[in-house]
Design a protein around this motif. Structure first.
Motif, mmCIF file in Angstrom:
data_model
loop_
_atom_site.group_PDB
_atom_site.id
_atom_site.type_symbol
_atom_site.label_atom_id
_atom_site.label_comp_id
_atom_site.label_asym_id
_atom_site.label_seq_id
_atom_site.Cartn_x
_atom_site.Cartn_y
_atom_site.Cartn_z
ATOM 1 N N THR A 80 34.501 24.454 31.823
ATOM 2 C CA THR A 80 33.074 24.402 32.146
ATOM 3 C C THR A 80 32.236 25.020 31.037
ATOM 4 O O THR A 80 31.468 24.333 30.368
ATOM 5 C CB THR A 80 32.769 25.089 33.486
ATOM 6 N N THR A 81 32.414 26.339 30.787
ATOM 7 C CA THR A 81 31.607 27.003 29.763
ATOM 8 C C THR A 81 31.829 26.386 28.395
ATOM 9 O O THR A 81 30.879 26.192 27.613
ATOM 10 C CB THR A 81 31.936 28.502 29.710
ATOM 11 N N ASP A 82 33.082 26.076 28.063
ATOM 12 C CA ASP A 82 33.429 25.588 26.732
ATOM 13 C C ASP A 82 33.926 24.146 26.753
ATOM 14 O O ASP A 82 34.670 23.738 25.859
ATOM 15 C CB ASP A 82 34.488 26.499 26.100
ATOM 16 N N ASP A 83 33.553 23.375 27.757
ATOM 17 C CA ASP A 83 33.891 21.953 27.776
ATOM 18 C C ASP A 83 32.942 21.199 26.841
ATOM 19 O O ASP A 83 31.741 21.486 26.796
ATOM 20 C CB ASP A 83 33.781 21.383 29.186
ATOM 21 N N TYR A 84 33.475 20.221 26.094
ATOM 22 C CA TYR A 84 32.684 19.476 25.135
ATOM 23 C C TYR A 84 32.806 17.979 25.433
ATOM 24 O O TYR A 84 33.920 17.466 25.571
ATOM 25 C CB TYR A 84 33.151 19.757 23.707
ATOM 26 N N SER A 85 31.665 17.306 25.518
ATOM 27 C CA SER A 85 31.683 15.873 25.823
ATOM 28 C C SER A 85 31.022 15.028 24.738
ATOM 29 O O SER A 85 31.070 13.810 24.809
ATOM 30 C CB SER A 85 30.978 15.619 27.153
ATOM 31 N N SER A 86 30.409 15.672 23.724
ATOM 32 C CA SER A 86 29.769 14.909 22.664
ATOM 33 C C SER A 86 29.573 15.805 21.452
ATOM 34 O O SER A 86 29.759 17.026 21.525
ATOM 35 C CB SER A 86 28.407 14.359 23.125
ATOM 36 N N GLY A 87 29.213 15.202 20.327
ATOM 37 C CA GLY A 87 28.913 15.968 19.131
ATOM 38 C C GLY A 87 30.121 16.199 18.250
ATOM 39 O O GLY A 87 31.260 15.861 18.600
ATOM 40 N N VAL A 88 29.861 16.778 17.075
ATOM 41 C CA VAL A 88 30.899 17.133 16.105
ATOM 42 C C VAL A 88 30.906 18.655 15.996
ATOM 43 O O VAL A 88 29.920 19.253 15.566
ATOM 44 C CB VAL A 88 30.614 16.502 14.725
ATOM 45 N N LEU A 89 31.993 19.303 16.407
ATOM 46 C CA LEU A 89 32.036 20.755 16.486
ATOM 47 C C LEU A 89 33.234 21.310 15.745
ATOM 48 O O LEU A 89 34.299 20.681 15.706
ATOM 49 C CB LEU A 89 32.092 21.233 17.949
ATOM 50 N N ILE A 90 33.048 22.516 15.178
ATOM 51 C CA ILE A 90 34.137 23.270 14.578
ATOM 52 C C ILE A 90 34.178 24.629 15.264
ATOM 53 O O ILE A 90 33.185 25.361 15.266
ATOM 54 C CB ILE A 90 33.960 23.455 13.066
ATOM 55 N N LYS A 91 35.312 24.978 15.860
ATOM 56 C CA LYS A 91 35.524 26.281 16.467
ATOM 57 C C LYS A 91 36.563 27.003 15.623
ATOM 58 O O LYS A 91 37.715 26.566 15.556
ATOM 59 C CB LYS A 91 35.997 26.132 17.922
ATOM 60 N N GLU A 92 36.167 28.101 14.982
ATOM 61 C CA GLU A 92 37.068 28.738 14.045
ATOM 62 C C GLU A 92 37.102 30.242 14.229
ATOM 63 O O GLU A 92 36.151 30.847 14.727
ATOM 64 C CB GLU A 92 36.678 28.404 12.602
ATOM 65 N N THR A 93 38.227 30.832 13.824
ATOM 66 C CA THR A 93 38.386 32.278 13.785
ATOM 67 C C THR A 93 38.866 32.661 12.387
ATOM 68 O O THR A 93 38.986 31.818 11.507
ATOM 69 C CB THR A 93 39.401 32.743 14.843
ATOM 70 N N ASN A 94 39.166 33.948 12.213
ATOM 71 C CA ASN A 94 39.534 34.464 10.903
ATOM 72 C C ASN A 94 40.687 33.676 10.288
ATOM 73 O O ASN A 94 41.668 33.364 10.955
ATOM 74 C CB ASN A 94 39.914 35.939 11.020
ATOM 75 N N ALA A 95 40.563 33.360 8.987
ATOM 76 C CA ALA A 95 41.532 32.507 8.296
ATOM 77 C C ALA A 95 42.884 33.188 8.092
ATOM 78 O O ALA A 95 43.860 32.517 7.735
ATOM 79 C CB ALA A 95 40.971 32.077 6.948
ATOM 80 N N GLN A 96 42.969 34.519 8.291
ATOM 81 C CA GLN A 96 44.254 35.203 8.145
ATOM 82 C C GLN A 96 44.825 35.654 9.492
ATOM 83 O O GLN A 96 45.982 35.435 9.793
ATOM 84 C CB GLN A 96 44.128 36.438 7.234
#
Length: 424
Positions: A362-378
């Motif tokens: 619900t809070t983080d459900d995605y139904s459209s758009g172009v999204l990037i969800k990222e955290t620390n690269a290490q």
């Protein structure tokens, strides 16, 4: 402990089979059919068509392994539909505790069994970053093969495998021969022997400076390609070198990102040549979604006479897409024919470089758009039980792990990518 699996069905065919009759009952069963009307009722709103989400509660004594859940509906004429069946897997996953890596091994093509592959020296640690050389067996055939690597921890548990393809090909060395022809072309290859010839004295090797005729090349990025032919009429591989054609003003540099989010400012880097008036202003412009600058959008400006960067902001009303372009213009002198670079507009950016990211339904459900969800690269981790539906294009980036827990799904028609990476 019972586990629940979310099953989704679209039951639009029932009313068509039975003259638009109202649907009065929906039921499901797991594996064996208990008989019509004896399945587990699914709550729904009566109608001639049905699109309902429901949870399947598994019996406490159901065995580990593959099973089937089946759904059917009944209408007001007491007629049952054909069944709709979907397989699922019940598996109890015991979380592993963090343990030291104690062994590493590889094998080529066929798996000889755990512990029986070729050992790779490794220093015991919680994580390992190891480089090693693989000597190929003398009897391995020409063609494509696969090398597979796995590790074992102090609890004697083996990891999943990582497999990479490779090609074995025997190359016959060519005898040294005099270079007799040199030619170059820009951007498009006209074919062997049809490019622009370079005058030089035949020999081995050949080191020669020459001037390339640029002709009427448009402003922007280009590539020059060079190759030679020897006395045996054999052509070399092609050498390439990028270059830029600019007027008084240079083009946007490669430091400018190729994609960005609508809600966060970014820098458009530019490089200039020549002399500009003291009142000059550089302007970063965005094309429309098809790359046209007929009605450009101003992203930012900077009063300057030298190379630098412009702080750019994408208007919130801008449509997401991948067909945009960015260019930078000067006002004094006014130069408007500057080259542009490709640019993609994404949805809202994630918060600044989090260590962990938990995505829930619900809070983080995605139904459209172009999204990037990222955290620390290490050290970053992503844990997801959310849902990706509709036309959403979502990428999860993390330096350590991306975990997809029961409940997570990405529907047909979406684009979902999980990979190593992230922010700094």
């Amino acid at each position: 402990m019972k586990k629940q699996y979310f099953i989704y069905f679209l039951l639009l065919f029932c009313s068509q089979l039975h003259a638009q009759q109202q649907l009065t009952k929906v039921e499901y069963f797991v594996d064996a059919d208990p008989g019509y009307g004896l399945g587990v009722d699914i709550p729904f709103t009566a109608g001639t068509t049905l699109d309902v989400n429901f949870s399947v509660s598994l019996p406490g004594n159901i065995a580990e392994g593959f099973h089937y859940v089946t759904v059917r509906v009944k209408n007001t004429n007491n007629q049952w539909s054909a069944v709709l069946t979907r397989p699922f897997l019940k598996e109890s996953l015991t979380p592993r505790t963090t343990s030291t890596v104690t062994a590493m091994e590889y094998f080529i093509d066929a798996d000889p069994g755990y512990g029986a592959a070729t050992a790779i020296p490794v220093t015991a640690a919680l994580t390992t970053d190891n480089s090693f050389t693989i000597p190929l067996p003398s009897n391995i055939s020409e063609g494509f093969h696969y090398v597979t690597v796995r590790v074992k921890d102090a609890n004697n548990q083996w990891s999943s495998v990582i497999t990479r393809p490779f090609l074995k090909e025997s190359l016959t060395p060519r005898p040294t021969s005099t270079i007799t022809v040199m030619e170059y072309f820009i951007d498009t290859d006209p074919g062997y022997g049809a490019a622009t010839s370079v005058n030089f004295t035949a020999g081995t090797p050949v080191v020669i400076p020459f001037t390339a005729a640029l002709g009427n090349l448009p402003l922007g990025n280009h590539n020059i390609y060079i190759r030679v032919k020897d006395a045996n009429n054999q052509w070399s591989m092609v050498g390439t070198k990028p270059f830029t054609v600019a007027s008084t003003f240079g083009l946007v540099t490669s430091q400018t990102p190729s994609a960005w989010c609508k809600t966060a400012p970014f820098n458009v880097f530019y490089q200039v040549f020549g002399t500009y008036a003291s009142d000059n202003v550089f302007t970063a412009q965005l094309s429309d979604a098809s790359g046209s600058f007929a009605s450009p959008t101003t992203l930012g400006t900077l009063a300057s006479v030298s190379s630098g960067s412009i702080v750019a902001n994408i208007p919130p009303s801008t449509t997401l897409g991948t067909g945009y372009r960015i260019r930078v213009l000067s006002s004094s002198p006014a130069i408007t024919d500057n080259p542009s670079v490709e640019f993609s507009i994404l949805d809202a950016c994630p918060p600044p470089c989090a260590t962990s990211l938990t995505l829930v339904p619900t809070t983080d459900d995605y139904s459209s758009g172009v999204l990037i969800k990222e955290t620390n690269a290490q050290t970053g981790i992503v844990v997801a039980t959310n849902r990706i539906t509709g036309t959403a294009r979502v990428t999860y980036l993390a330096g350590k792990s991306v975990t997809l827990n029961p409940g997570f799904f990405a529907n047909n028609g979406t684009v979902f990518i999980a990979q190593k990476g992230g922010c700094q």
